[in-house]
Design an enzyme around this catalytic site. Structure first.
Site, PDB file in Angstrom:
ATOM      1  N   ASP A  89       2.639  -3.356  -6.796  1.00  0.00           N
ATOM      2  CA  ASP A  89       1.672  -3.004  -7.498  1.00  0.00           C
ATOM      3  C   ASP A  89       1.358  -2.203  -8.078  1.00  0.00           C
ATOM      4  O   ASP A  89       0.759  -2.328  -8.836  1.00  0.00           O
ATOM      5  CB  ASP A  89       1.006  -3.395  -6.013  1.00  0.00           C
TER       6      ASP A  89
ATOM      7  N   GLU B  61       5.203  -8.585 -11.132  1.00  0.00           N
ATOM      8  CA  GLU B  61       6.835  -9.129 -11.169  1.00  0.00           C
ATOM      9  C   GLU B  61       7.918  -8.486 -12.313  1.00  0.00           C
ATOM     10  O   GLU B  61       8.932  -8.780 -11.573  1.00  0.00           O
ATOM     11  CB  GLU B  61       6.501 -10.235 -11.642  1.00  0.00           C
TER      12      GLU B  61
END
Length: 676
Positions: free
Chosen positions: A578, A514
């Site tokens: 990621d 995030e």
């Protein structure tokens, strides 16, 4: 509000659970599943299967699920806890207007299938009669305006969010809508799956019309007309890849200019009906509204009426008798692969959470949320911020001036953990235990009014975009915030008893993911205040673009199913998150005592446990139908590549498992993605 979710499908799930769960008393060394590994596979050939292969061989997808794995099992546990809360509320003798009364009676009304079956299609009759009375496109749009005022529009998608170039103020935002299939290409692609979906749409429409009293021959004609009209509507839309461009989606214009762009929609009448008083609006995809305006007059009114009836019926199908819900399920399984429909209680639990999420969240956190988890998350988030700052400082491709601005943005993150400081007010929601359809309407109208009331007002930065029980997390660029609801702060993502390696590999990667969204190809276009504003030097922008193009190419080469390729452009933002999230989580882990020492547990070094903890969080099996849909629509890569892609780009992974140039995952050092 633009929200980046960890996963559009497998992680975009709603649930609740306690951080004190059935795993809480197990010793730390059992926090990942060694029996589920397939050690006959070399870690460097396919790390995802090395970590999860034995589990994958025996995993069985339940008939009512589109996939199975860590997130699904967590989700089912959450639903059971929420069900218990709702059943307790439904059985209580609470005062009218109380939290318990509204939650309990809403749930009970939706579970009263005897009453719902008795009504059949009756709740739709008033709306369908209004559509029958439509004489021209002006009447058609007046019906649309009335539906919008009740929180249920079909041809206009209106919501309220921060003005992306003035992020402290809310603005009305229009987005494209109007089609049923998952993405515009489904209407024109020649592959068998797309052609089957178009036929399914026709059959779905035919079934819904038959259920509301139309003869089969006419209903089939209606279905074909709807497909033809939606095909024309799809031509006005942008693709999923095109929708990822924040600059292209920002088209702030006056209402007068919007009237000129799409005169047949009559925006002044629309705004008057909704009691909205504005001079400007952000039109995300102007081509859609320009095209809709033209189609309103070029397409026969009877076909438009058929389309509106179809939308009205299908948007309410889940509220009706079993023949409607069965037809709805039969259409949906074309895309998700479920063998049987979900239990009624699961649907109602989700509906309550979607509609009255912070009301349900209040009783959830009282019973289940462990405040210790919130404190531990604060520690983890702060450690990851330190790790991210160090990575920024040590970048060899970014200038000092851009590094300073990136660091400022990093430390301006608004961090939300667990649940909101202030709960939303639902006083205007009226719930009658004996009227499910009216209850849904009341909830819709409340949420619509709550949204519309924000127009032109300052952004409430303390507001949440997810309910506390949600198993998910998000980054919102306009708020420059990272948000972790209580639902995700539990095993397998997080457990206070697990060793740091596992926690940092799991929830740590989620936090880093995030955070990295603030600096992916989209988030990097917003400054520390959440404004869409360039804060990069031109040279750094060119270097960043070059690096991200390498990630696009890499993921384009990953294949699933019948040699379908991952869409590297569609998934770029999530892939960057990621890759960055794994690296940041690892660096933060190395700050811990376990990370600095080399003591093995279960025969694995701390670094190996970190990567295995990460890989096992993503262990899922998917039905072919949902995987095919995701390849076309989901901005997240399939789980195998969410593990193998970031790992193959990260040097410490090579060291942890002695990856060699002959291994299948090996990427030459100069070709590895080194961005954040």
């Amino acid at each position: 509000m633009k929200i980046h979710l960890i996963s559009l499908s497998t992680l975009f799930i709603i649930g609740a659970s306690s951080c004190k769960n059935e795993h809480a008393e197990k010793p730390a060394e059992h926090y990942f599943d060694t029996a589920g590994m397939d050690t006959t596979i070399k870690p460097g050939d396919n790390f995802f299967l090395y970590a999860n292969g034995e589990w994958m061989k025996t995993a069985v997808i339940p008939d009512d699920q589109s996939g199975w794995g860590s997130f699904y099992t967590l989700y089912q546990d959450n639903l059971k806890k929420l069900k218990g809360l709702l059943e307790d509320a439904a059985q209580s003798k609470s005062e009218k207007g109380s939290v318990e009364q509204k939650l309990g009676d809403y749930y009970a009304s939706g579970m009263d299938t005897i009453a719902i079956e008795k009504l059949g299609a009756e709740p739709l009759k008033e709306g369908l009669a209004k559509i029958d009375a439509i004489k021209d496109y002006k009447d058609l749009m007046n019906f649309e305006y009335d539906m919008q005022a009740e929180g249920e529009g079909f041809l206009i998608a209106l919501y309220v969010g921060a003005d992306e170039k003035n992020s402290s103020q809310n603005i009305a935002i229009l987005y494209q809508t109007g089609t049923t299939l998952p993405e515009k290409a489904y209407y024109t692609r020649k592959d068998s799956a797309s052609e089957a979906s178009r036929m399914a749409l026709v059959n779905y429409a035919e079934k819904m019309f038959v259920l509301t009293g139309t003869d089969a021959v006419t209903a089939n004609k209606y279905g074909k007309n709807i497909l033809a009209l939606e095909t024309e509507i799809a031509k006005t839309q942008r693709s999923r890849v095109e929708m990822r461009d924040p600059q292209a989606n920002y088209n702030k214009m006056s209402v007068a200019a919007l009237e000129k762009l799409s005169p047949n929609i009559n925006w002044k009448n629309f705004l008057t009906k909704l009691n909205i008083h504005i001079d400007t609006v952000n039109v995300g995809q102007p081509g859609y509204y320009e095209g809709l305006s033209k189609l309103l007059v070029s397409q026969p009114i009877d076909i438009w009426k058929t389309k509106l009836k179809f939308d009205y019926i299908t948007s309410n199908a889940a509220l009706l008798s079993k023949d409607f819900t069965d037809a709805d399920f039969q259409f949906g399984k074309i895309f998700n692969g479920q063998k049987k429909d979900s239990d009624r209680w699961k649907k109602m639990t989700n509906r309550v959470d979607r509609g009255l999420g912070e009301m349900l969240g209040q009783i959830y956190v009282k019973k289940y949320f462990n405040e210790t988890a919130k404190q531990r998350m604060d520690e983890l988030v702060n450690n990851l911020q330190k790790a991210f700052e160090n990575r920024i400082k040590n970048l060899d491709w970014m200038s000092t001036v851009t590094k300073e601005k990136a660091t400022t943005k990093l430390h301006t993150f608004l961090k939300k953990i667990g649940y909101p400081e202030k709960w939303k007010n639902y006083d205007d929601v009226t719930i009658d235990r004996n009227n499910f359809f009216a209850n849904v309407r009341s909830v819709r109208m409340h949420n619509h009014k709550e949204d519309m009331d924000k127009i032109g007002k300052p952004v409430d930065r303390m507001e949440w975009g997810m309910s506390p029980p949600t198993v998910n997390a998000y980054y919102n660029p306009s708020n420059n915030e990272i948000v972790f609801p209580a639902g995700i702060l539990q095993f397998p993502f997080f457990n206070a008893n697990a060793d740091d390696a596992v926690n940092y590999g799991a929830i740590g990667m989620v936090i880093g993911h995030e955070m990295t969204h603030g600096f992916d190809d989209q988030g990097s276009q917003y400054d520390d205040l959440g404004n869409m504003k360039n804060w990069w030097t031109s040279e750094d922008s060119v270097k960043f673009k070059s690096k991200t193009s390498g990630v696009v190419n890499q993921y384009n080469n990953y294949t699933v199913l019948d040699n379908q390729h991952v869409n590297g452009e569609l998934t770029l933002g999530e892939n960057l998150a990621d890759i960055g999230g794994l690296a940041i989580a690892y660096d933060a882990f190395k700050m811990t005592k376990q990370g600095k020492e080399g003591e093995k547990i279960d025969g694995f070094t701390p670094d190996q446990r970190f990567f295995l903890g990460y890989a096992q969080v993503w262990r899922l099996v998917n039905r072919e139908e949902i995987l095919r849909t995701r390849i076309n629509t989901d901005p997240h890569s399939p789980e195998m590549f969410r593990v193998n892609g970031p790992s193959a780009n990260f040097e410490p992974f090579y060291a942890a498992f002695n990856i060699q140039p002959t291994d299948k995952m090996y990427i030459k050092p100069e070709e590895r993605a080194r961005i954040w």
